[in-house]
Each structure stands twice: as C-alpha cells, then as structure tokens.
Scaffold this motif. Structure first.
Motif, PDB file in Angstrom:
ATOM      1  N   TYR A   1       0.823   5.220   0.905  1.00 28.10           N
ATOM      2  CA  TYR A   1       0.018   6.202   1.597  1.00 28.10           C
ATOM      3  C   TYR A   1       0.741   7.777   1.566  1.00 28.10           C
ATOM      4  CZ  TYR A   1      -1.864   1.994   3.778  1.00 28.10           C
ATOM      5  OH  TYR A   1      -2.410   0.795   3.959  1.00 28.10           O
TER       6      TYR A   1
ATOM      7  N   ALA B   1       0.899  -0.943  -0.096  1.00 28.87           N
ATOM      8  CA  ALA B   1       0.081  -0.026   0.047  1.00 28.87           C
ATOM      9  C   ALA B   1       0.924   1.160  -0.013  1.00 28.87           C
ATOM     10  CB  ALA B   1      -1.056   0.038   1.161  1.00 28.87           C
TER      11      ALA B   1
ATOM     12  N   VAL C   1      -2.320   0.984   9.933  1.00 28.61           N
ATOM     13  CA  VAL C   1      -0.776   0.399   9.855  1.00 28.61           C
ATOM     14  C   VAL C   1      -0.385  -0.245  10.979  1.00 28.61           C
ATOM     15  CG1 VAL C   1       1.338   0.729   8.948  1.00 28.61           C
ATOM     16  CG2 VAL C   1      -0.454   1.949   7.635  1.00 28.61           C
TER      17      VAL C   1
ATOM     18  N   LYS D   1       2.369  10.766   2.797  1.00 26.87           N
ATOM     19  CA  LYS D   1       3.056  11.146   4.148  1.00 26.87           C
ATOM     20  C   LYS D   1       1.923  12.012   5.120  1.00 26.87           C
ATOM     21  CE  LYS D   1       7.650  10.258   2.759  1.00 26.87           C
ATOM     22  NZ  LYS D   1       9.051  10.956   3.173  1.00 26.87           N
TER      23      LYS D   1
ATOM     24  N   ASP E   1       5.400  10.128  -0.484  1.00 26.13           N
ATOM     25  CA  ASP E   1       4.612   9.003  -0.030  1.00 26.13           C
ATOM     26  C   ASP E   1       5.528   7.957   0.885  1.00 26.13           C
ATOM     27  OD1 ASP E   1       2.420  10.126  -1.421  1.00 26.13           O
ATOM     28  OD2 ASP E   1       3.074   9.352  -3.312  1.00 26.13           O
TER      29      ASP E   1
ATOM     30  N   PHE F   1      -1.131   9.760   6.614  1.00 23.96           N
ATOM     31  CA  PHE F   1      -0.682   8.464   6.958  1.00 23.96           C
ATOM     32  C   PHE F   1      -1.673   7.673   7.827  1.00 23.96           C
ATOM     33  CE2 PHE F   1       1.460   5.098   8.658  1.00 23.96           C
ATOM     34  CZ  PHE F   1       2.340   4.505   7.588  1.00 23.96           C
ATOM     35  N   PRO F   2      -2.416   6.451   7.430  1.00 22.75           N
ATOM     36  CA  PRO F   2      -3.264   6.049   8.503  1.00 22.75           C
ATOM     37  C   PRO F   2      -2.637   5.239   9.547  1.00 22.75           C
ATOM     38  CG  PRO F   2      -2.972   4.789   6.301  1.00 22.75           C
ATOM     39  CD  PRO F   2      -2.146   5.868   6.248  1.00 22.75           C
TER      40      PRO F   2
END
Length: 209
Positions: A153, A151, A163, A155, A190, A158-159
C-alpha cells in the motif's frame, strides 16, 4: 505523521533513517471490543475461540525467511507516534493494541534494512500463502499463524479500515517498508502488510489449519 485522535487511535511507526514505515489504525482497541461474531457466512472460516490467559509475545519465528527475532513491546512516544524497535534485528509489537491470539489484528512491525544491510523483515516480501509465523508467548506457549496474503500500500493512501478493522479471527499483521526510496525524505514510499490467521491448536478452537 498522525496523532492520537478522539475518534480512534492513529499509530505511526517512524523507523529511523532509511527504514521509515507508517502504520495507522482507527479505533484500534475500541473497534475490536465491538465486533459481532457470526459463523456460517458463505466462504467464511468459523470464528476461532481462544481459551488462553493473556501473555505478551516475546519471540517471532518465520522459518521460510529465516526470521528468529526477539519481540519487544512498543509504546507511544510523547508526540503520539509508536516507538520503533530498538535494534535492526528485533521486531516490535504494539502492546496497547490487540495481543497475538486475541480476536482482531495484532501488529508486529520491523525494520526492512539499515545503513549496514538487511534488517529483520528484509525478506518479508518472500512469504507466500501457507507459510507459518510462530509467535512465542511469555508463558512459553507457541501460537502458529498461517499466512493468507501479502499486500503493498502507498503510505499516502493506506487503507486503515481494511488492515486494522475488526476481524472474526485472531489475526496477525506483519508490517515493514517496501517500494521506492525517497532520498530527500529518507523513507520508503510503500508499506508491505502480511496477513495471517491463527491455526487451531491446544486451547484454541476453530480457524483453518
């Protein structure tokens, strides 16, 4: 760059110069201790039980992309950020977090490139589900993790919870930079996160292989 906070551990990896990457985790350790393990959920793997004494990771091998790298323990710098690996071709494991093979997500990070060319995780984006990442422990035992997903993401979004939140299995997260490069900030925009689960083996029960 995020600092340590009272409600959890916030990690940032600033990989020098052209390879800046950000990794953050809320309640990195405390959240793992509070996990309630349940089995039998629809579509879920049976939780893996690891009957192994603690032993730090010392090497990472990913044959599909030609990685055979020393794994360094990484601590926190004075400003609350995670120190980067000391060499372009070395990977780094946050030794204040989850140990590979324990329940929860263990994080191993590495540079994607350098001013002189590709670094240890340059080909990480080429991994596919089913590929293997083998972590060698200091006691000589090998732990094989099977790639589940990749995946990307931003920055800035960011999830963290997805994660770095609790998992019912020993999980490995391989993290590096990707995406467009911001020349003014000297950083990629990213993060690439590869997720893998621990394959069953000697002393380890449960999980898919």
């Amino acid at each position: 760059m995020r600092r340590l906070a009272a409600n959890g551990v916030f990690l940032a990896i600033l990989l020098a110069g052209t390879v800046a990457a950000t990794v953050s985790a809320v309640g990195y350790q405390a959240i793992q201790r509070s996990v309630v393990h349940r089995s039998g959920a629809a579509g879920a793997r049976a939780p893996a039980t690891v009957a192994l004494p603690p032993s730090a990771p010392v090497r990472l091998r990913i044959s599909a992309i030609g990685v055979n790298a020393v794994v360094q323990p990484l601590g926190l710098l004075a400003d609350g950020t995670l120190q980067p690996p000391s060499a372009w071709q070395a990977a780094g494991w946050y030794d204040g977090g989850v140990m590979p093979g324990d329940l929860g997500p263990a994080v191993i990070a590495g540079h994607v490139d350098s001013i002189s060319g590709p670094a240890v995780f340059y080909r990480l984006r080429q991994l596919r589900p089913g590929d293997h990442a083998v972590v060698q422990r200091r006691d000589g035992r090998l732990l094989t993790f099977v790639v589940d997903s990749l995946a990307v993401y931003p920055k800035v979004a960011f999830p963290t919870a997805a994660v770095y939140g609790p998992t019912p299995l020993p999980t490995l997260r391989l993290v590096t930079c990707t995406g467009d490069f911001d020349w003014r900030a000297h950083t990629y925009l990213d993060n690439l996160v590869v997720s893998a689960h621990l394959r069953a083996g000697p002393g380890i029960r449960g999980g898919d292989s």
